[in-house]
Design an enzyme around this catalytic site. Sequence first.
Site, PDB file in Angstrom:
ATOM      1  N   CYS A  35       0.752  -1.686  -0.053  1.00  0.00           N
ATOM      2  CA  CYS A  35      -0.260   0.340  -0.026  1.00  0.00           C
ATOM      3  C   CYS A  35       1.003   1.683  -0.153  1.00  0.00           C
ATOM      4  O   CYS A  35       0.248   2.289   0.062  1.00  0.00           O
ATOM      5  CB  CYS A  35      -0.671   0.313   0.921  1.00  0.00           C
ATOM      6  SG  CYS A  35      -2.120  -0.710   1.269  1.00  0.00           S
ATOM      7  N   ASP A  37       3.366   2.128   2.346  1.00  0.00           N
ATOM      8  CA  ASP A  37       3.695   3.257   3.820  1.00  0.00           C
ATOM      9  C   ASP A  37       3.369   2.030   4.500  1.00  0.00           C
ATOM     10  O   ASP A  37       2.622   1.310   4.605  1.00  0.00           O
ATOM     11  CB  ASP A  37       2.780   4.033   4.782  1.00  0.00           C
ATOM     12  CG  ASP A  37       3.306   5.545   3.897  1.00  0.00           C
ATOM     13  OD1 ASP A  37       4.271   5.632   3.508  1.00  0.00           O
ATOM     14  OD2 ASP A  37       1.952   6.250   3.279  1.00  0.00           O
ATOM     15  N   CYS A  62       7.591   7.819   2.720  1.00  0.00           N
ATOM     16  CA  CYS A  62       8.023   8.923   2.839  1.00  0.00           C
ATOM     17  C   CYS A  62       8.840  10.190   3.217  1.00  0.00           C
ATOM     18  O   CYS A  62       9.201   9.441   4.554  1.00  0.00           O
ATOM     19  CB  CYS A  62       7.274  10.118   1.810  1.00  0.00           C
ATOM     20  SG  CYS A  62       5.444  10.155   2.743  1.00  0.00           S
ATOM     21  N   CYS A 106       0.852  10.272   7.093  1.00  0.00           N
ATOM     22  CA  CYS A 106       1.390   9.618   8.294  1.00  0.00           C
ATOM     23  C   CYS A 106       1.141   9.877   9.369  1.00  0.00           C
ATOM     24  O   CYS A 106       1.882   8.451  10.267  1.00  0.00           O
ATOM     25  CB  CYS A 106       2.500  10.548   7.617  1.00  0.00           C
ATOM     26  SG  CYS A 106       3.748   9.892   6.129  1.00  0.00           S
TER      27      CYS A 106
END
Length: 278
Positions: A35, A37, A62, A106
Site C-alpha cells: 500500500c 507505507d 516518504c 503519515c
Amino acid sequence: MWEYTEKVKNLFLHPQNVGEIADADAVGEVGSIVCGDALKLFLKIDKETGRITDARFQTFGCASAIASSTALTEMVKGRTLDEALKVTNKDIADFLGGLPEQKMHCSVMGREALEAAIANYRGEAFPAEPKEKVVCKCFDVTEDKIRKVAIENHLTTFDEITNYTKAGGGCGECVPDIEAILRDLWPIKPPKKPATPKKLTNLQKIALIQEVIESEVRPGLQADNGDIELIDIDGNKVTVALRGMCTGCLMSDVTIKGIQDKLRELVNKEIVVEALIR
Ligand code: FES
C-alpha cells in the site's frame, strides 16, 4: 506540490530512534509495503512504573512518514501507556509544525502503530474487532478507521478522508461507500458553486500547465527525492514522466492522480494526465 516545514525536512534528513529494539516489550506494525507505507514501532516498557523507556521504529515511506515516526517516538518516551495513548495524530502533526494535508495519513499511521504496540503489550487484539468491514481494498482501510479518523479530525469531505487514510486514492471503486459514510456522519453541506472557468488560448494553457508543474508539482516531488519531466501537451492530454525516487514507485498512480487533480483545479477541469513509462 507539498510544502514541508523546516522541522519535517530536518527530521527526514536526521531521523532519530531508527531501528529495532531486539528485546522489545511491545511491537506494533501497521500499513503494508504493497500500500506504499508501512511502520513498525518497538517499545521498551518499565514493568514497575508502566512507563515507556525507549521507542524506536522502522518505516517504509516518504519524508513525512520518517519525520512523523521520529516525532511519535520522541513524544511517547517517558510517558505511561495511558498517557501515550492520549497522543493523537494531530499532536504528531503539531510536533512537526504541521504536515501537508495530502500527507496527514503519515501522522494517522503513527497513532495507529502506537495503538497496535500497546494492544500487543496488553495482550489485546488489534484492531479490536478483527472482522471489520474493509471499505477501500486498494489501501486496506476499514469503515471503522474511516469513521474514527473522520470524527477525531472533523473531516467532512472525500478528499480529506483520502489525505488522512489514503482510502479512495487508488482505483476509486470505494468512493460511493466513503461518501455514504460521510453523509451518515455529518449533516449534508450545500455544494460549493463552481468557479467560472477561464477561457485560455492554447499558448496560455501550455504556459499555465508548465507554470503549475514548476511551482506546485516539482518542489513536492523533489522533497521526496523524486522529479517530473513534462513530455508533451496535446489538447487536454498532458504526458509526463516521473523521475528519481518516483520512477517505478508503488504510489505512482496516486502521484499522477494528484498531479491531474492539481492541473484540473488550476488550469482546466478536462485535463487528463498520463505517465510515460521509460
Ligand atoms: S478500493 Fe478504494 S481506491 Fe480502490
